[in-house]
Design an enzyme around this catalytic site. Structure first.
Site, PDB file in Angstrom:
ATOM      1  N   SER A  30       0.822  -1.217   0.000  1.00 38.29           N
ATOM      2  CA  SER A  30       0.000   0.000   0.000  1.00 38.29           C
ATOM      3  C   SER A  30       0.848   1.256   0.000  1.00 38.29           C
ATOM      4  CB  SER A  30      -0.937   0.005   1.213  1.00 38.29           C
ATOM      5  OG  SER A  30      -0.200   0.046   2.420  1.00 38.29           O
ATOM      6  N   LYS A  38      -6.575   4.804   8.141  1.00 40.83           N
ATOM      7  CA  LYS A  38      -5.378   5.565   7.750  1.00 40.83           C
ATOM      8  C   LYS A  38      -5.656   7.066   7.748  1.00 40.83           C
ATOM      9  CE  LYS A  38      -3.307   1.864   4.983  1.00 40.83           C
ATOM     10  NZ  LYS A  38      -2.938   1.402   3.627  1.00 40.83           N
TER      11      LYS A  38
END
EC number: 3.4.21.53
Length: 816
Positions: A662, A705
């Site tokens: 990611s 996040k």
């Protein structure tokens, strides 16, 4: 309008709010919705389960697969109970003595409920025989016949010995008993001849007397042999008489049981053997005691064990289905070997142990026979003996009680070998997906024995029907546990929480254990507030408290960042440095954490060097993501000449392993910044995977996040320029908390969504990335142009130095 506004995600897409009036519709509050019964959002699992239960063919056992909390266990238990009620109760099973081979007890089946009756009938039979048998031997007819046999024997014996005595008298002898035998003594003048007088006889006279004595002794021996034969015949007559008496006392009672169980041939055969054994051992019933055992040595007198002589006539009710209303459903929570497959117990007495067929104990597989057995995969795989034994039982459709120790003795020891029971049951194993695929891949028998997979998903579509089912579930939970009812706004909040757990705006989580926790805790907060109904604020409080209880690590990391111990910038710009985002999951809490990623580029031919990989701190997926970057850079800048540069990238202040791809787009931005010398914004954190063509790919944990970086920015003070950049495909995964929505609404924070690296580099640098012109050069004033210029400089630095005359010398050398 800001040129970057086109990349900003509208506030209405940052969380899918559940509108009470529209989405809940007629569902209403939990106080007026119907209670829900069943499993929510698992149509595939429900259909698979019904299929598996309908298949009565061997091998169609069921493997229920799903994550913990998806309702897999609760649904399995419920549906099995419903299916079991439609099936008849299975037969009882008993173990009885094998009179032909006592080490191999015989298994007998009877209709449900009759096993206990059979056991009781046998106990009554033995008690009656112990009472009636002595009385039968006290009857006058028996005594008359017995006395007649004895009298006849006595008369015959007297006649035999009388004739011998008369013959002796005729020969001038008297017969006298000198234990342990008879002797013949010569008689003279009616008086036994003394020894001294006998010795005065002539040798001829003594020879005559001795010859007569031998003939008489021979005659006596013949008479004694005849007497012994007569005694044997008398004993046989007595035994036959007593057997007839015993038979007359037992036959009628045993015959009654034979008639009662005439439809069970095995029991009829067993009762025939019982009657034979009772008649053969009538003295046991006549005296009420066991036959005398061999004398026990004096030294072992203290260790002698009393045994029940009538135990061989008992019935071991091995499986009793008397109370079953339908087929049994056995849920074995501790499926070790003995709990599953039964055991043979031993009776310990001083220095020895003993056992018999009455000490056979059934296991869960025997109790579930004719129905369903439910076990957890992790439990049966923990015990090293269970899995293979279970497969063997399913393969051969029978199971026998066998102690584990018997298989591993160095020297075989005698033990019972009970007759195996035929199996007719369905095994249901509950497992997580990892164990299922492990067994499917490694065990050859698995696919043949477990043909039905019931797969429970962790989420379901957020449709109006499923939303109503969520509301019904909340109502059912409140009703079952006597909780305060949930208002419509509270139900809407729980539904939003379900989407957050699912990680998608268009999904709802099926991990109902976590949803139930929020229901309980919200109701508790409402009760503490002394209100009559749970509201949305109580649900929010429950969610915050749940996160707070498990959030100590998250707070420690944020504290380190805010104190400057972890160097994370949230303002300004920097060349070759960027804020990446990762997700950490610990103790039931998943949170986002910013990470400082740096890149340094210089002349060389090392390519991209991943410091985490070099130090063996990089996982395979992260390594793959870094190697993907080489493909992108080669496609952009090495179409006409090779790349001559070295780039080192790393996660700064990371002291544990790194995995996942990611951050691959984030690492690429840092490399492009280092190559071009153009600084990147530090007030924007970035996440997203990238392919070799520069397309940004979706990642997991987008909500966490964003919130992780937002919390750091909010703690330092929002500047209005801060934000997070995510892949455009992750927009529908966002279920952000109210604080983030308020900041976005007030222009204090922004969420950017991009589809490729070019869009991302423009947001981070404020400059266009640049498109390749027809002449193969990137336009001036673009990031790619600056990067290409730097790569050209690196390439020139790698060229060998120019020495005057070297080229001509090389030509002359080549000619020679």
């Amino acid at each position: 309008m800001d040129s970057l506004d086109r990349f900003k995600v509208p506030i209405e897409k940052l969380r899918k709010i559940c509108e009470c009036s529209r989405e809940l519709g007629s569902c209403g509050s939990s106080g007026d919705t119907p209670s829900y019964e069943g499993v929510i959002g698992q149509d595939r699992a429900v259909e698979s389960m019904h299929f598996g239960l309908s298949m009565d063919i061997p091998g169609y056992n069921i493997f229920v697969v799903g994550q913990h909390g998806t309702g897999r266990s609760t649904y399995t238990h419920t549906i099995l109970q419903q299916a079991a009620m439609k099936r008849p109760a299975p037969k009882d099973w008993c173990y009885v003595n094998n009179f032909l081979d006592k080490d191999r007890p015989v298994a007998v089946s009877l209709p449900a409920g009759q096993g206990k009756s059979f056991q009781k009938d046998m106990d009554i039979l033995i008690e009656e025989l112990r009472t009636s048998m002595p009385k039968a031997f006290e009857q006058g007819a028996y005594e008359q016949k017995r006395d007649a046999i004895v009298r006849n024997l006595q008369e015959t014996m007297e006649s035999l010995y009388g004739s011998v005595e008369e013959e002796a008298e005729r020969e001038g002898f008297t017969m006298k008993q000198v234990p342990p035998r008879f002797v013949f003594i010569p008689v003279k003048d009616g008086v036994p001849m003394p020894q001294d007088q006998y010795e005065k006889l002539t040798s001829q006279e003594r020879a005559v007397l001795d010859e007569k004595g031998r003939r008489l002794m021979k005659r006596l021996d013949e008479s004694m042999r005849q007497g012994q034969e007569l005694e044997r015949q008398a004993r046989e007559e007595m035994t036959e008489l007593e057997r007839q008496v015993a038979m007359s006392a037992a036959a009628q009672r045993v015959g009654i049981l034979k008639a009662k169980y005439a439809d069970v041939p095995k029991i009829v055969e067993y009762l025939f053997m019982v009657l034979k054994d009772v008649v053969d051992n009538y003295n046991l019933f006549r005296a009420g005691e066991a036959p005398k055992a061999p004398e026990t040595p004096q030294a072992m007198q203290g260790f002698k064990e009393e045994t029940d002589p009538f135990v061989k006539y008992k019935v071991n009710l091995f499986v009793n289905n008397e109370r079953c209303k339908g087929a049994p459903v056995i849920i074995e929570s501790n499926p070790n070997y003995y709990n599953l497959f039964g055991k043979l117990e031993y009776r310990s007495h001083m220095l020895s142990v003993s056992t018999d067929f009455t000490m056979l104990r059934a296991g869960a597989i025997h109790r579930a026979n004719g129905g369903y057995l439910v076990v957890q995969a992790k439990d049966i795989l923990t015990d090293p003996y269970v899995w293979e034994a279970l497969k063997k039982a399913l393969k051969y459709r029978q199971t026998a009680v066998e102690n584990i120790g018997e298989q591993y003795r160095l020297i075989p020891a005698g033990s019972l070998r009970p007759e195996p029971l035929p199996l007719d049951l369905k095994i249901v194993v509950i497992s997580n997906p990892q164990l299922y695929y492990l067994l499917y891949t490694l065990d050859d028998d698995f696919q043949r024995l477990f043909k039905v997979k019931v797969d429970f998903d962790v989420d379901m579509p957020r449709t109006p029907a499923n939303i109503c089912q969520y509301a019904d579930f909340i109502s059912a939970t409140c009703s079952k546990d006597l909780l305060l009812p949930f208002g419509r706004d509270a139900v809407a909040k729980v539904i939003e929480y379900g989407s957050r757990l699912a990680g998608n705006q268009n999904k709802l989580s099926t991990r109902f254990n976590e949803v139930t926790e929020i229901i309980y805790e919200a109701a508790s907060f409402a009760k503490a507030d002394k209100v009559q109904e749970v509201s949305a604020s109580h649900v929010d409080t429950a969610v915050r408290h749940k996160k707070y209880r498990a959030g100590i690590l998250e707070e420690k990391i944020q504290e380190h960042i805010l104190k400057g111990k972890m160097l994370i910038r949230t303002e300004g710009t920097e060349v070759g440095q960027i804020n990446g985002l990762s997700v950490i999951s610990t103790g039931g809490n998943m949170f986002g954490m910013p990470s400082r990623i740096t890149a340094r580029t210089y002349s060389g031919r090392g390519g991209i060097i991943n410091i985490e990989r070099e130090t063996q701190m990089s996982g395979q997926i992260h390594t793959k993501g870094v190697l993907t970057l080489s493909g992108y850079l080669g496609g952009k800048f090495a179409q006409k000449k090779p790349l001559g540069f070295t780039a080192q990238i790393t996660f700064e202040q990371s002291y544990e392993g790194v995995d996942g791809d990611s951050a691959s787009s984030t690492e690429l931005y840092a490399i492009l910044s280092s190559l071009s010398g153009i600084p990147l914004r530090q007030d924007i954190a970035v996440t997203g995977s990238v392919d070799q063509r520069g397309k940004v790919q979706p990642i997991g944990g987008a909500t966490e996040k964003i919130e992780g970086f937002f919390d750091i920015c909010a703690s330092r003070g929002l500047t209005g320029t801060q934000g997070v950049m995510i892949p455009i495909q992750n927009i529908d995964d966002l279920m952000l908390k109210d604080e983030v929505l308020d900041a976005v609404k007030n222009g204090k924070f922004a969420i950017y969504a991009v589809k490729d690296i070019e869009e991302g580099i423009e947001i981070l640098t404020g400059m266009p990335a640049g498109e390749l012109k027809e002449d193969g050069i990137y336009p001036d004033g673009t990031v790619f142009h600056a990067a290409e210029r730097r790569l050209h400089e690196f390439g020139k630095a790698l060229e060998p130095p120019h020495i005057p005359g070297m080229k001509n010398d090389m030509r002359r050398r080549n000619r020679r």
